[in-house]
Design a protein around this motif. Sequence first.
Motif, PDB file in Angstrom:
ATOM      1  N   LEU A 266       0.816  -1.215   0.000  1.00  0.00           N
ATOM      2  CA  LEU A 266       0.000   0.000   0.000  1.00  0.00           C
ATOM      3  C   LEU A 266       0.850   1.266   0.000  1.00  0.00           C
ATOM      4  O   LEU A 266       0.753   2.070  -0.920  1.00  0.00           O
ATOM      5  CB  LEU A 266      -0.952   0.003   1.197  1.00  0.00           C
ATOM      6  CG  LEU A 266      -2.366  -0.554   0.938  1.00  0.00           C
ATOM      7  CD1 LEU A 266      -2.306  -2.044   0.636  1.00  0.00           C
ATOM      8  CD2 LEU A 266      -3.269  -0.299   2.149  1.00  0.00           C
TER       9      LEU A 266
ATOM     10  N   GLN B 188       2.964   2.191  -2.906  1.00  0.00           N
ATOM     11  CA  GLN B 188       2.152   2.594  -4.060  1.00  0.00           C
ATOM     12  C   GLN B 188       1.375   3.876  -3.780  1.00  0.00           C
ATOM     13  O   GLN B 188       0.435   4.202  -4.508  1.00  0.00           O
ATOM     14  CB  GLN B 188       1.167   1.456  -4.409  1.00  0.00           C
ATOM     15  CG  GLN B 188       1.817   0.125  -4.713  1.00  0.00           C
ATOM     16  CD  GLN B 188       2.762   0.194  -5.888  1.00  0.00           C
ATOM     17  OE1 GLN B 188       2.463   0.849  -6.887  1.00  0.00           O
ATOM     18  NE2 GLN B 188       3.905  -0.476  -5.783  1.00  0.00           N
ATOM     19  N   GLN B 189       1.766   4.559  -2.725  1.00  0.00           N
ATOM     20  CA  GLN B 189       1.147   5.846  -2.357  1.00  0.00           C
ATOM     21  C   GLN B 189      -0.334   5.701  -2.013  1.00  0.00           C
ATOM     22  O   GLN B 189      -1.123   6.616  -2.228  1.00  0.00           O
ATOM     23  CB  GLN B 189       1.336   6.875  -3.480  1.00  0.00           C
ATOM     24  CG  GLN B 189       2.787   7.109  -3.880  1.00  0.00           C
ATOM     25  CD  GLN B 189       3.630   7.635  -2.726  1.00  0.00           C
ATOM     26  OE1 GLN B 189       3.214   8.536  -2.010  1.00  0.00           O
ATOM     27  NE2 GLN B 189       4.810   7.055  -2.533  1.00  0.00           N
ATOM     28  N   ILE B 190      -0.711   4.529  -1.503  1.00  0.00           N
ATOM     29  CA  ILE B 190      -2.089   4.317  -1.047  1.00  0.00           C
ATOM     30  C   ILE B 190      -2.089   4.483   0.472  1.00  0.00           C
ATOM     31  O   ILE B 190      -1.652   3.596   1.201  1.00  0.00           O
ATOM     32  CB  ILE B 190      -2.608   2.921  -1.443  1.00  0.00           C
ATOM     33  CG1 ILE B 190      -2.552   2.744  -2.957  1.00  0.00           C
ATOM     34  CG2 ILE B 190      -4.035   2.722  -0.924  1.00  0.00           C
ATOM     35  CD1 ILE B 190      -2.897   1.345  -3.421  1.00  0.00           C
TER      36      ILE B 190
ATOM     37  N   SER C 163      -4.917   6.074   2.219  1.00  0.00           N
ATOM     38  CA  SER C 163      -6.250   6.398   2.726  1.00  0.00           C
ATOM     39  C   SER C 163      -6.552   5.580   3.986  1.00  0.00           C
ATOM     40  O   SER C 163      -6.372   4.358   3.994  1.00  0.00           O
ATOM     41  CB  SER C 163      -7.303   6.088   1.659  1.00  0.00           C
ATOM     42  OG  SER C 163      -8.601   6.057   2.222  1.00  0.00           O
TER      43      SER C 163
ATOM     44  N   ALA D 173      -8.748   2.523   3.288  1.00  0.00           N
ATOM     45  CA  ALA D 173      -8.052   1.444   2.577  1.00  0.00           C
ATOM     46  C   ALA D 173      -7.068   0.730   3.487  1.00  0.00           C
ATOM     47  O   ALA D 173      -6.966  -0.509   3.472  1.00  0.00           O
ATOM     48  CB  ALA D 173      -7.323   2.007   1.355  1.00  0.00           C
TER      49      ALA D 173
END
Length: 330
Positions: free
Chosen positions: A90, A93-95, A97, A100
């Motif tokens: 995560l 991959q710059q995720i 949130s 999430a």
Amino acid sequence: MKQQSRFGRVTSKSAYSFAAWGLLAVLLIVCAVRAPYLFTASGIGGLLVSAVPLVLVVMGITVTALVGSGVDLSAGPLMIFVNVTLIKVLFDQQIGSPVAVIAWALGIGVLIQVIQAIVITVARIEPVIVTLSAFLALSGINLVILAQPGGQAPRWLAEWGSGRSILAPMTIVLITAILGWWAFTRTQLFTNLRLVGSNQRTAFVSGVPVTMIRVVAHGISGLLIGAGGLAYTGQIASGNPTQGGTYTLAAITALVLGGISLAGGRGGVLGSIPGAIAVTLISFTLTTFSLGSMASFVVQLSYGLILVAALLISVIIPSLWRKRQEVKAS
């Protein structure tokens, strides 16, 4: 007389937790002498940051112990698996949130625990073999995903590990888990879960769906362990693939110290939570002494001695209490 009998029933039900509360009280007294700053707002906040990941993991393996699956050896590596996958899958991959991240952590925990439950119940393989296999597999996979400590958590999650005050995100996580457990214990599901752990044959004859209950119990355990992985990621604000074995040992120590029956059906977080906090305090207390290079050895030795002592106490205290009640009744 009614008040005395009510006190007796409460005490009898909570007798399994005496060792955990006793050790916790002793450690707090030692800390009051050796490290009084622990009792400041920042000191308590720092303790919660250190303790919450272990508390959540111990709550998770308490569920599987209650349902009769014994000691879950895979809990530590599973918590670390959540940690390293958050970092590499995560965050890289710059995720970042919150929705999430939380969904990933909880979902991974539930998925792996449910898979283990299906293997245990459908293939009828001993739980200790399944969880040991998962321990070895996940420990290796963690090192493949993240070869060495590193990575960076998003700012909102890293702030979980600040520990500047008592009313911090870690405290909210812990309170949410405790309230969730309280609500859980008042459901028919929890009653059936303990019945399965106490006597699986009786549960089956009574119409309890034994297989489903065990799978659901493992799912709840995975939910708590996944939350522990999320809290651990916030604590260190990065990834560390090497701590699975350490957390498994600490969690088992806390579980046994909390008086949870490894045969199933007896115990609860009234013992496992103070047990986990006491185990955390052991390391903290030992740092107040000048042990140098011996510190790690002394911590491991302490865990071993506590395991032996807790097993003895969990047998002796309930036995003495029952004898006392029999004498009073006669």
